[in-house]
Design an enzyme around this catalytic site. Structure first.
Site, PDB file in Angstrom:
ATOM      1  CE  LYS A  76     -60.919 -69.532 -18.318  1.00  0.00           C
ATOM      2  NZ  LYS A  76     -60.207 -69.634 -19.625  1.00  0.00           N
ATOM      3  NE  ARG A 125     -53.324 -69.347 -24.767  1.00  0.00           N
ATOM      4  CZ  ARG A 125     -52.888 -68.162 -24.347  1.00  0.00           C
ATOM      5  NH1 ARG A 125     -51.663 -67.782 -24.610  1.00  0.00           N
ATOM      6  NH2 ARG A 125     -53.682 -67.367 -23.664  1.00  0.00           N
ATOM      7  CB  THR A 153     -62.197 -72.579 -21.342  1.00  0.00           C
ATOM      8  OG1 THR A 153     -62.394 -71.167 -21.229  1.00  0.00           O
ATOM      9  CG2 THR A 153     -60.715 -72.850 -21.382  1.00  0.00           C
TER      10      THR A 153
END
Length: 317
Positions: free
Chosen positions: A182, A246, A239
């Site tokens: 992912k 990040r 995400t």
């Protein structure tokens, strides 16, 4: 059972704070003195004070006295940490809290534990979560994967907290892959948004990226339902849609053509390269992964990456 967390990044610190709500917890940190004095991780997780039941130490030997050790170190450094402290970690319950594929070997964190410390009980804790949410007591659900059903039940009970709800599986391969892959799709999604390609492009990348995740999981004999759960689809959704990620922010920087802080750990970068190599070797069709690897290695720009995806032969879904 006693618990320690090895690694005081944002996620390791957040887990320590949450688990300390149940009882004494030890956090291993290289800058333990500053954290102990401030009673917070001012560098990685500011504004989240440590409970009185959370102690910090620079001594890994002291932290390793616990029966359960959560390994919150970067994926690409996991093997070296285990090898360096092999004697102290012998026979422990070792729970990986990192997400990725080892660049040098193409395996995930559970496999690294099993190869390095075969006498330990290996598990992985993964799923859709941001450190700040966990540390502030916000509700979060994660997957705990352990091949040993009895050990998995025990770990599930010990690591569930007031705000952390854990779901159990024995499919460690599927859980590893969901958490790792992912991040690659998140880089692609961030690049699309950063380049101004729009929300529809992101939705397409998430959907077709999920298909790539399933493709590799099937090749590696993971359970197909695992990736439909928290460790796969759940983590993918979080995400790919938040700037707290990040990996997503790295993608945005690639899409905008702006510098990205090289000191920031971004697990998806090494994972993209490792998975691209695996896919090529196994003749698996993973075009988004290949495009992300090309972006990271400056072999493609975003326009070239999108062209390579949009001009592929048409096919059934």
């Amino acid at each position: 059972m006693s618990i320690s967390i090895l690694g005081a990044g944002a996620f390791g610190t957040a887990l320590a704070i949450s688990l300390a709500g149940k009882g004494p917890v030890t956090l291993w940190a290289r800058d333990a003195g500053d954290m102990a004095a401030r009673r917070e991780n001012a560098k990685r997780l500011p504004g989240c004070p440590f409970p009185e039941t959370l102690s910090v130490t620079e001594s890994l030997a002291q932290a390793a006295e616990a029966e359960i050790l959560l390994l919150a170190v970067p994926m690409q450094k996991l093997r070296s940490v285990l090898e360096e402290h092999r004697a102290a970690l012998h026979g422990k319950h070792l729970v990986a809290c990192c997400k990725g594929i080892e660049l040098s070997t193409g395996v995930g964190p559970v496999s690294v534990i099993e190869e390095t410390l075969p006498e330990a009980t290996a598990a992985i804790l993964t799923g859709p979560s941001f450190a700040a949410d966990i540390a502030r007591g916000l509700p979060t659900a994660l997957t705990l994967a352990c091949a040993d059903p009895a050990a998995g039940e025990q770990l599930q009970a010990e690591l569930t907290t007031a705000n952390l709800r854990l779901y159990r599986t024995t499919d460690t391969t599927g859980a590893e892959l969901g958490g790792a892959l992912k991040n690659v799709v998140a880089i692609a999604s961030g690049a699309a948004i950063g380049a101004g390609l729009g929300e529809s492009a992101r939705a397409a990348l998430m959907t077709r990226g999920y298909a790539e995740m399933q493709r590799l999981a099937a090749h590696l004999k993971a359970e197909p339902t695992t990736l439909a759960g928290l460790s796969g689809f759940g983590d993918l959704t979080l995400t790919c849609t938040s700037e707290q990620s990040r990996n997503y922010r790295l993608g945005q920087s690639l899409g905008q053509g702006t510098p990205f802080d090289p000191s920031t750990t971004v697990e998806g970068a090494a994972t993209a390269r490792a998975v691209d190599a695996l896919a090529r070797e196994a003749a698996l069709d993973m075009p988004i992964t290949r495009a992300v690897a090309g972006l990271l290695d400056n072999q493609l720009d975003v326009a070239g990456a999108m062209k390579s995806l949009l001009t592929r032969p048409l096919k059934e879904e």
